[in-house]
Write a protein that holds these residues in place. Sequence first.
Motif, PDB file in Angstrom:
ATOM      1  N   PHE B  33      83.388 -26.598  21.710  1.00  0.00           N
ATOM      2  CA  PHE B  33      82.287 -25.866  21.346  1.00  0.00           C
ATOM      3  C   PHE B  33      81.053 -25.918  21.992  1.00  0.00           C
ATOM      4  O   PHE B  33      80.731 -27.102  22.063  1.00  0.00           O
ATOM      5  N   TYR B  35      77.351 -25.122  21.052  1.00  0.00           N
ATOM      6  CA  TYR B  35      75.968 -24.638  20.203  1.00  0.00           C
ATOM      7  C   TYR B  35      74.747 -24.834  20.812  1.00  0.00           C
ATOM      8  O   TYR B  35      74.365 -25.483  21.832  1.00  0.00           O
ATOM      9  N   LEU B  45      76.565 -21.357  17.066  1.00  0.00           N
ATOM     10  CA  LEU B  45      77.777 -21.475  18.088  1.00  0.00           C
ATOM     11  C   LEU B  45      77.368 -20.234  19.125  1.00  0.00           C
ATOM     12  O   LEU B  45      77.250 -19.113  18.826  1.00  0.00           O
ATOM     13  N   TYR B  48      83.472 -20.849  21.840  1.00  0.00           N
ATOM     14  CA  TYR B  48      84.520 -21.901  21.866  1.00  0.00           C
ATOM     15  C   TYR B  48      85.668 -21.585  22.652  1.00  0.00           C
ATOM     16  O   TYR B  48      86.307 -20.536  22.690  1.00  0.00           O
ATOM     17  N   ASP B  56      86.303 -17.119  21.399  1.00  0.00           N
ATOM     18  CA  ASP B  56      85.044 -16.414  20.949  1.00  0.00           C
ATOM     19  C   ASP B  56      83.895 -16.788  21.701  1.00  0.00           C
ATOM     20  O   ASP B  56      83.394 -17.866  21.465  1.00  0.00           O
ATOM     21  N   SER B  58      81.147 -14.652  21.163  1.00  0.00           N
ATOM     22  CA  SER B  58      80.725 -13.537  20.354  1.00  0.00           C
ATOM     23  C   SER B  58      79.049 -14.258  20.414  1.00  0.00           C
ATOM     24  O   SER B  58      78.023 -13.303  20.005  1.00  0.00           O
TER      25      SER B  58
END
Lengths: 114, 114
Positions: B33, B35, B45, B48, B56, B58
């Motif tokens: 991930f 961040y 976030l 990931y 994802d 987004s």
Amino acid sequence: DQQVKQNSPSLSVQEGRISILNCDYTNSMFDYFLWYKKYPAEGPTFLISISSIKDKNEDGRFTVFLNKSAKHLSLHIVPSQPGDSAVYFCAASRGGGSNYKLTFGKGTLLTVNP
Amino acid sequence: DAGVIQSPRHEVTEMGQEVTLRCKPISGHNSLFWYRQTMMRGLELLIYFNNNVPIDDSGMPEDRFSAKMPNASFSTLKIQPSEPRDSAVYFCASTFRDRGYEQYFGPGTRLTVT
């Protein structure tokens, strides 16, 4: 729009007393909740979690309570120790076990005074 | 065991320059991930990966941001061109997919774009 809110930016307590950190969420689809702790110049570390099928989870001095009807969770630390001084983040997910996308609150700085 | 490794720890660059942040996840972890933490938006976030595949993205703010994971032990987050509003602390985290909520964070890269 903040879906996870920690309305208290800071909290100060005396060593040995209880610390209560609060978190509210708006998305009713969230089904898993976590608390992370962060010291300065370090990344967050996982502390404790709770599934939406429970209302309480305990791990040593740390207990998380979940009130789904109020969309509220809290972290209790008893007894508080100076080493607990850190920023605490509340996080939530709607994955149901397969989606690990976490939405974090902005954090609460806890100071435990000796 | 080594934790999540991020480099550089600090980066100062001028607006318009390309910035590449690097991450080495914990060996054996299969989810990664990225961040970003800012005062205004907290910890959010960006993207990931599961088994090196983006799942994802987004949260990636603009096309100026891109992330890659060419193998299980390395990932990059690139910003091109960088802007002052990209100044933030960028964290990488990894986990086992079966315990995806309990993420292990690196120490972060503090990026300053002037």
